[in-house]
Design a protein around this motif. Sequence first.
Motif, mmCIF file in Angstrom:
data_model
loop_
_atom_site.group_PDB
_atom_site.id
_atom_site.type_symbol
_atom_site.label_atom_id
_atom_site.label_comp_id
_atom_site.label_asym_id
_atom_site.label_seq_id
_atom_site.Cartn_x
_atom_site.Cartn_y
_atom_site.Cartn_z
ATOM 1 N N LYS A 1 37.733 44.777 34.769
ATOM 2 C CA LYS A 1 38.511 45.480 34.527
ATOM 3 C C LYS A 1 40.012 45.687 35.540
ATOM 4 N N GLN A 2 39.589 44.705 36.544
ATOM 5 C CA GLN A 2 40.297 44.308 37.338
ATOM 6 C C GLN A 2 40.557 43.307 37.323
ATOM 7 N N ASP B 1 27.677 47.767 34.973
ATOM 8 C CA ASP B 1 28.927 48.869 35.559
ATOM 9 C C ASP B 1 29.672 47.899 36.704
ATOM 10 N N ARG C 1 33.335 46.947 36.025
ATOM 11 C CA ARG C 1 34.619 47.268 36.886
ATOM 12 C C ARG C 1 35.306 46.146 37.184
#
Length: 140
Positions: free
Chosen positions: A76-77, A69, A73
Motif C-alpha cells: 500500500k505504501q 500484514d 502494508r
Amino acid sequence: MSGAADERDRIRAAMNRILTGRPERSNGALTVVALALEAGVPRNALTQRHLDLKNEFYAKVKERGQPTDAETRLRKQVVRLKELREKDKAELGQLRADVQGLVRVVNQLTLEYWQLREQLSAHDSVVRALRTRSTPPEPD
C-alpha cells in the motif's frame, strides 16, 4: 518440562491459533511480533533462541499464499509513493514550463528596457523621463 520446551510449546500453540484465525492475546497479524505476543514470550525469543520456529511460522504463512500484514502494508505504501511521485513529476513539468515562460518574459522586458533607454538618450526623443519618488524634482 523445561522452560525452553514450555516456551516452544507455547509458540507452537500460538502459531496454530494465529494461522487458524483464533488469536487470544494478539491482533492475529501474521508477524513475529504478533506471534510473540500471542505466545506470551519476548520477541527476541523468536529472533534469537527459536529461529527455527520463526522460520517455520513464516513458511506456513507463505504456504497459505496470503501476503503477510507487513507485506500488505508495504505494498500500500509503495502504491501511495508511486502516486506521489507521479504527482511530483507532473508538478515539476509544469514548473519547468513556467520557468521557460518567465525567461521569455524577462528577455522581452530587458529588450524593451534597452529600447526605451536608447530612445530616451536620443536628442530628438519624444520620450521624457518621469520623476519618481527617489528622483529629486528638476528645477524649472
